[in-house]
Design a protein around this motif. Structure first.
Motif, PDB file in Angstrom:
ATOM      1  N   THR A   1     -15.859 -43.136  27.709  1.00 48.85           N
ATOM      2  CA  THR A   1     -16.530 -44.358  27.285  1.00 48.85           C
ATOM      3  C   THR A   1     -16.813 -44.338  25.790  1.00 48.85           C
ATOM      4  O   THR A   1     -16.667 -45.361  25.102  1.00 48.85           O
ATOM      5  N   TYR A   2     -17.198 -43.179  25.256  1.00 48.13           N
ATOM      6  CA  TYR A   2     -17.429 -43.085  23.813  1.00 48.13           C
ATOM      7  C   TYR A   2     -16.147 -43.332  23.036  1.00 48.13           C
ATOM      8  O   TYR A   2     -16.166 -43.938  21.961  1.00 48.13           O
ATOM      9  N   LEU A   3     -15.028 -42.871  23.573  1.00 46.76           N
ATOM     10  CA  LEU A   3     -13.741 -43.123  22.923  1.00 46.76           C
ATOM     11  C   LEU A   3     -13.461 -44.623  22.846  1.00 46.76           C
ATOM     12  O   LEU A   3     -13.034 -45.143  21.806  1.00 46.76           O
ATOM     13  N   LEU A   4     -13.713 -45.312  23.943  1.00 44.90           N
ATOM     14  CA  LEU A   4     -13.504 -46.760  23.967  1.00 44.90           C
ATOM     15  C   LEU A   4     -14.491 -47.490  23.062  1.00 44.90           C
ATOM     16  O   LEU A   4     -14.133 -48.445  22.366  1.00 44.90           O
ATOM     17  N   LYS A   5     -15.741 -47.038  23.056  1.00 47.35           N
ATOM     18  CA  LYS A   5     -16.757 -47.687  22.232  1.00 47.35           C
ATOM     19  C   LYS A   5     -16.450 -47.532  20.743  1.00 47.35           C
ATOM     20  O   LYS A   5     -16.725 -48.442  19.951  1.00 47.35           O
TER      21      LYS A   5
ATOM     22  N   GLN B   1     -13.430 -47.353  19.428  1.00 44.61           N
ATOM     23  CA  GLN B   1     -12.362 -48.308  19.119  1.00 44.61           C
ATOM     24  C   GLN B   1     -12.910 -49.737  19.066  1.00 44.61           C
ATOM     25  O   GLN B   1     -12.490 -50.549  18.231  1.00 44.61           O
ATOM     26  N   ARG B   2     -13.866 -50.019  19.940  1.00 48.33           N
ATOM     27  CA  ARG B   2     -14.452 -51.357  19.950  1.00 48.33           C
ATOM     28  C   ARG B   2     -15.277 -51.598  18.684  1.00 48.33           C
ATOM     29  O   ARG B   2     -15.275 -52.700  18.125  1.00 48.33           O
ATOM     30  N   TRP B   3     -15.954 -50.535  18.212  1.00 53.63           N
ATOM     31  CA  TRP B   3     -16.769 -50.681  17.010  1.00 53.63           C
ATOM     32  C   TRP B   3     -15.896 -51.041  15.809  1.00 53.63           C
ATOM     33  O   TRP B   3     -16.225 -51.944  15.041  1.00 53.63           O
ATOM     34  N   VAL B   4     -14.789 -50.316  15.611  1.00 54.05           N
ATOM     35  CA  VAL B   4     -13.944 -50.607  14.443  1.00 54.05           C
ATOM     36  C   VAL B   4     -13.232 -51.948  14.610  1.00 54.05           C
ATOM     37  O   VAL B   4     -12.917 -52.608  13.605  1.00 54.05           O
ATOM     38  N   ALA B   5     -12.990 -52.355  15.852  1.00 56.60           N
ATOM     39  CA  ALA B   5     -12.368 -53.666  16.068  1.00 56.60           C
ATOM     40  C   ALA B   5     -13.292 -54.788  15.611  1.00 56.60           C
ATOM     41  O   ALA B   5     -12.827 -55.841  15.166  1.00 56.60           O
ATOM     42  N   ARG B   6     -14.602 -54.557  15.703  1.00 56.68           N
ATOM     43  CA  ARG B   6     -15.581 -55.558  15.268  1.00 56.68           C
ATOM     44  C   ARG B   6     -15.902 -55.448  13.785  1.00 56.68           C
ATOM     45  O   ARG B   6     -16.599 -56.295  13.247  1.00 56.68           O
ATOM     46  N   HIS B   7     -15.429 -54.383  13.152  1.00 55.51           N
ATOM     47  CA  HIS B   7     -15.683 -54.165  11.726  1.00 55.51           C
ATOM     48  C   HIS B   7     -14.332 -53.958  11.042  1.00 55.51           C
ATOM     49  O   HIS B   7     -13.956 -52.828  10.710  1.00 55.51           O
ATOM     50  N   GLY B   8     -13.618 -55.051  10.857  1.00 56.07           N
ATOM     51  CA  GLY B   8     -12.245 -54.991  10.360  1.00 56.07           C
ATOM     52  C   GLY B   8     -12.094 -54.311   9.012  1.00 56.07           C
ATOM     53  O   GLY B   8     -11.118 -53.593   8.777  1.00 56.07           O
ATOM     54  N   LYS B   9     -13.052 -54.508   8.110  1.00 53.10           N
ATOM     55  CA  LYS B   9     -12.955 -53.900   6.778  1.00 53.10           C
ATOM     56  C   LYS B   9     -13.002 -52.382   6.887  1.00 53.10           C
ATOM     57  O   LYS B   9     -12.221 -51.677   6.234  1.00 53.10           O
ATOM     58  N   GLN B  10     -13.904 -51.874   7.714  1.00 51.73           N
ATOM     59  CA  GLN B  10     -14.007 -50.429   7.905  1.00 51.73           C
ATOM     60  C   GLN B  10     -12.740 -49.878   8.554  1.00 51.73           C
ATOM     61  O   GLN B  10     -12.283 -48.780   8.223  1.00 51.73           O
ATOM     62  N   TYR B  11     -12.183 -50.644   9.478  1.00 51.51           N
ATOM     63  CA  TYR B  11     -10.956 -50.201  10.141  1.00 51.51           C
ATOM     64  C   TYR B  11      -9.806 -50.110   9.139  1.00 51.51           C
ATOM     65  O   TYR B  11      -9.031 -49.145   9.141  1.00 51.51           O
TER      66      TYR B  11
ATOM     67  N   LEU C   1     -20.844 -41.578  17.657  1.00 52.80           N
ATOM     68  CA  LEU C   1     -21.714 -41.985  18.759  1.00 52.80           C
ATOM     69  C   LEU C   1     -21.965 -40.812  19.707  1.00 52.80           C
ATOM     70  O   LEU C   1     -23.082 -40.610  20.184  1.00 52.80           O
ATOM     71  N   MET C   2     -20.927 -40.043  19.978  1.00 50.31           N
ATOM     72  CA  MET C   2     -21.075 -38.907  20.881  1.00 50.31           C
ATOM     73  C   MET C   2     -21.932 -37.813  20.254  1.00 50.31           C
ATOM     74  O   MET C   2     -22.692 -37.129  20.946  1.00 50.31           O
ATOM     75  N   ALA C   3     -21.814 -37.617  18.940  1.00 51.47           N
ATOM     76  CA  ALA C   3     -22.639 -36.623  18.250  1.00 51.47           C
ATOM     77  C   ALA C   3     -24.118 -36.966  18.399  1.00 51.47           C
ATOM     78  O   ALA C   3     -24.962 -36.072  18.588  1.00 51.47           O
ATOM     79  N   ARG C   4     -24.455 -38.245  18.335  1.00 49.62           N
ATOM     80  CA  ARG C   4     -25.837 -38.661  18.528  1.00 49.62           C
ATOM     81  C   ARG C   4     -26.305 -38.313  19.934  1.00 49.62           C
ATOM     82  O   ARG C   4     -27.444 -37.884  20.137  1.00 49.62           O
ATOM     83  N   ASP C   5     -25.446 -38.501  20.917  1.00 47.81           N
ATOM     84  CA  ASP C   5     -25.763 -38.145  22.303  1.00 47.81           C
ATOM     85  C   ASP C   5     -26.010 -36.643  22.419  1.00 47.81           C
ATOM     86  O   ASP C   5     -26.987 -36.190  23.008  1.00 47.81           O
TER      87      ASP C   5
END
Length: 272
Positions: A9-13, A15-25, A239-243
């Protein structure tokens, strides 16, 4: 075993995060593209001049009769290219992270700020040259460990049945672990977590690490995929490091804006 699903799930999240932040991607793609060009040039050079190199390195075989000379040097050329390809796979992530240290540091910090309840992100406070040195040193240590495993698994691969069934699976699991270590290091180094502590932290949640790193390692086997997944992999690893550290995390809105804090289940931190 539930951690396997959480890791994926963290792997998917990520990818979803960078998809919502196109400049960072977009910025996150640059290091992978640079590394890909360098590795492609090295492998092409090896393919073009590998035969000449093998001939230069084996002068003792110059007087061998045909077909033994051709078979011997042909086999060595194939082995040389195969080793070069294997080394490329093992080192691509580490080299990309080293080349892209400023890019991925920035991306990881933005992920931290996005999901942190107070909007803050840990900072190492080290100058860039020092961060690069620490990253390169730790990557070499991880590579040494990975090579030991690679040699061991290669040898076990010749064992009948076991070598064709269990060993490939173990190989992907081991690759996933070391890949995850390299990726989480971006966030954990900013928190002054050294290599020994990082390895202990990852070993304490092995199934979480396998759920994140093993499918990513499988995806990286497909040419060019590593380049496009790397920014999201860094975000997911943050995200996983925070967990792993038990840090409170809040979800970000689907439009990329910060959302409300959420309560994480026991043993897991909620993420975006």
């Amino acid at each position: 075993m539930r951690d396997l699903g959480v890791g994926f799930t963290y792997l998917l999240k990520g990818q979803r995060w960078v998809a919502r932040h196109g400049k960072q991607y977009g910025f996150g793609l640059l290091p992978g593209l640079i590394t890909l060009v360098l590795y492609a040039a090295a492998l092409i050079s090896l393919a073009v001049w590998g035969t000449d190199f093998v001939g230069w390195a084996t002068p003792f075989a110059d007087d061998w009769s045909s077909p033994w000379l051709g078979l011997f040097r042909g086999l060595l050329t194939v082995v040389l290219f195969a080793l070069g390809l294997l080394l490329s796979v093992l080192t691509f992530t580490a080299v990309t992270l080293l080349v892209g240290q400023p890019f991925y540091e920035s991306l990881s910090e933005k992920v931290d700020r996005d999901v942190s309840p107070d909007g803050a992100a840990p900072e190492s406070g080290l100058p860039l040259w020092r961060e690069l040195w620490v990253s390169a040193r730790d990557s070499l240590r991880i590579l040494a460990r990975a090579l030991v495993w690679a040699v061991l698994l290669f040898a076990l691969g010749f064992v009948p049945v076991l070598g064709q069934t269990a060993i490939p699976v173990i190989g992907f699991v081991v690759t996933g672990f070391f890949l995850t270590e390299e990726l989480t290091a971006v966030a954990l180094q900013r928190r002054d977590v050294d290599l020994r502590a990082r390895l202990a932290l990852l070993r304490s949640r092995k199934t979480l690490v396998w759920g994140f790193g093993t499918p990513l390692g499988l995806a990286f086997l497909v040419p060019f995929v590593a380049v496009f997944l790397m920014p999201g992999a860094v975000a997911g690893a943050t995200l996983m490091a925070r967990d792993l550290l038990g840090e409170e995390t809040r979800e970000a809105g689907e439009d990329g804006e910060d959302g409300d804090p959420v309560d994480a289940p026991e043993g897991e931190t909620a993420t975006s």
